[in-house]
Write an enzyme that holds these catalytic residues in place. Structure first.
Site, mmCIF file in Angstrom:
data_model
loop_
_atom_site.group_PDB
_atom_site.id
_atom_site.type_symbol
_atom_site.label_atom_id
_atom_site.label_comp_id
_atom_site.label_asym_id
_atom_site.label_seq_id
_atom_site.Cartn_x
_atom_site.Cartn_y
_atom_site.Cartn_z
ATOM 1 C CB SER A 36 -0.966 0.001 1.183
ATOM 2 O OG SER A 36 -0.275 0.145 2.384
ATOM 3 C CD GLU A 89 -7.568 -4.133 6.537
ATOM 4 O OE1 GLU A 89 -6.882 -4.895 7.252
ATOM 5 O OE2 GLU A 89 -7.692 -4.285 5.299
ATOM 6 N N GLY A 119 -5.605 -6.207 1.572
ATOM 7 C CA GLY A 119 -5.914 -5.183 2.563
ATOM 8 C C GLY A 119 -4.944 -4.016 2.485
ATOM 9 C CD GLU A 120 -0.332 -3.903 3.253
ATOM 10 O OE1 GLU A 120 0.079 -3.169 2.324
ATOM 11 O OE2 GLU A 120 0.322 -4.861 3.679
ATOM 12 N N GLY A 121 -5.507 -1.104 2.283
ATOM 13 C CA GLY A 121 -5.970 -0.046 1.386
ATOM 14 C C GLY A 121 -5.464 -0.192 -0.042
#
Lengths: 335, 335
Positions: free
Chosen positions: A84, A161, A302-304
């Site tokens: 990310s 997240e 995830g992680e955006g």
């Protein structure tokens, strides 16, 4: 369509292209223009809010990775080596890494937002994942980071997240809020094999039996966590209030959106659902939210990451409104 | 997997993310690394080749727009007011607008590549759309523009087209090359209503009956055109030869890819299929090509718009290979 939406549609229809030929970009342009109350929206200081927190459930073997990875990844974010942060750098995003409850004491000098609520949530097996005060704090942290981004000039944020075990929390929240069987909401997360997936299912069934499902959003979040999910929920609600566009990532962020929608039925007005995750239950979650995301790339990181990758499409939608010539301006004949 | 592909996969598997969690981006990274024969590919001087040409069929009422729009849009490209040039500017693409056969005499000082083969193709009703010499010229123009881009430093190109009536040519080519009923290959193009769609179907049926279907690619292209489609075919074949990555747009570019594949079975090695068009027959065309594009945004504009919008995903795939930390580098625990 209200009047502004009609004016936006009309502006788009004058552009040198067949009617409707830019598909989803046209819908995006109308959403963003409506949010900013203008025919010429601008995207300013795009910011990634990256909330990290740990989950008691991680110690019950529901993830392929040990809990320590949450803190290790926060350091990876700070050094810019995570997916990310690599994407954020390329796309010109400011990154705000927020410790909302990682089970590790970070050096105070670390350039992150230190907002630790606790060293991870409880597992939910013996007590609620978090207390009412902790939930209120998590919601407030999300809202405050949106306010901070807005004060710094941002009018578009991506939410991401990090939290080992957080697909488990998201699955429980989804089952609870939507009244679905837990098993239908569970997936392989970071990549469990069949045996470990069966174990995850049995652990989540025990948690759900111990706490009980509820459609009451505040109770559901207390029972199943997590801090980073509640923070994203608070961020969405505040972003809607401040007319800040929100790029919503995948399964975990989707669970936060389910909760936001229960707290404030208007909360998703500012949201753009960025991508469909490969996580098993995300498709059903998107149906519950009644949204169709922009991208479907088989991602589940995830992680955006998915939220960030949708940003160029949002930018293209805005550029279309502001920079494309009309038929009149370009001297192009109409249909 | 060959050895380089294995090495690329291994490099990706060391990155700080769950195995396979970047989905299609991982496939892209392996394709690009293989094409450039390196574990650390680079994208240089991205260039949009935008081929414009007219179609005799445009005068038979198969499009919602008059033929004059092709030339008008070329001027719109030059001024940067068209969708594809707006997106190209944002994404840092060099734009090469090529007149491969527009039915208009452009001022020689106009900053386009003047490579007019004729003032549009024939309709196909009374003779082939183009002669053998014209076809060879069109293929060569495509190849030459890729060479020119490569000499200028490009190793990634997007292919786009402008030509009123060119969905008609693409449909006929598809029917001919794939042995499908013409009706199954026809769609609304720039947005025909039911009545005009029925007219388009009847015109294309007449052309197909007059010329006859053939699986021979050179004959099919001569019979059904068009110059810009053949130029894209030539561009794909040359890009493969030069290891230049190609972003393939929608339905018209897809027809060019069908032809390229018949001329050179390896021609699509360098191609990334960028988006699924809303044009009716594109889904079937993609099945014929055995590819799944990256984006599905309900777009049907052409000009390379879909190809351009996929570029940030290609960039993300390359950045992942070059900039993401490995588990060892970041000190992150493995699964």
């Amino acid at each position: 369509m209200n009047n502004l939406q009609s004016l936006l549609q009309n502006k788009i229809n004058q552009k040198t292209k067949p009617l409707g030929a830019l598909g989803r970009l046209e819908e995006l342009a109308i959403q963003i223009g409506s949010l900013q109350q203008t025919l010429s929206p601008q995207l300013r200081r795009p910011t990634l809010l990256l909330f990290a927190a740990d989950h008691g459930l991680a110690n019950e073997g529901v993830s392929a990775y040990p809990q320590a990875v949450t803190a290790q990844m926060v350091l990876n974010f700070v050094r810019g080596g995570a997916a990310s942060t690599v994407f954020a750098r390329r796309l010109g995003f400011t990154v705000d890494v927020i410790d909302a409850g990682v089970a590790h004491d970070f050096d105070e000098s670390l350039p992150i937002t230190h907002a630790k609520i606790a060293h991870g949530t409880q597992s939910g097996l013996h007590s609620n994942a978090m207390t009412g005060i902790q939930l209120d704090t998590a919601l407030a942290i999300g809202a405050l980071r949106v306010q901070a981004a807005a004060v710094a000039g941002a009018n578009v944020i991506a939410l991401g997240e990090m939290g080992i075990g957080n697909t488990a929390s998201a699955s429980l929240l989804m089952a609870s809020l939507c009244g679905l069987p837990v098993d239908d909401c569970v997936g392989r997360g970071t990549g469990l094999d069949d045996e470990r997936l069966a174990h995850k299912r049995s652990v989540l069934a025990r948690v759900f039996a111990a706490r009980g499902g509820t459609s009451d959003v505040m109770n559901a979040m207390q029972r199943f966590g997590g801090f980073e999910i509640a923070a994203m929920t608070g961020a969405m609600i505040e972003a809607n209030r401040l007319n800040v566009l929100v790029l919503v990532d995948g399964f975990i962020a989707g669970a936060a959106a389910l909760a936001a929608l229960r707290i404030d039925p208007a909360a998703l007005r500012a949201c753009v659902f960025a991508h469909q995750s490969a996580e098993h239950a995300h498709q059903m979650m998107l149906r519950q939210l009644n949204v169709k995301p922009l991208l479907d790339l088989g991602m589940r990181l995830g992680e955006g990451t998915g939220a960030l990758l949708a940003y160029p499409l949002v930018q293209a939608a805005v550029d279309m409104l502001n920079e494309m010539a009309s038929f009149d301006e370009a001297g192009v004949s109409k249909a």
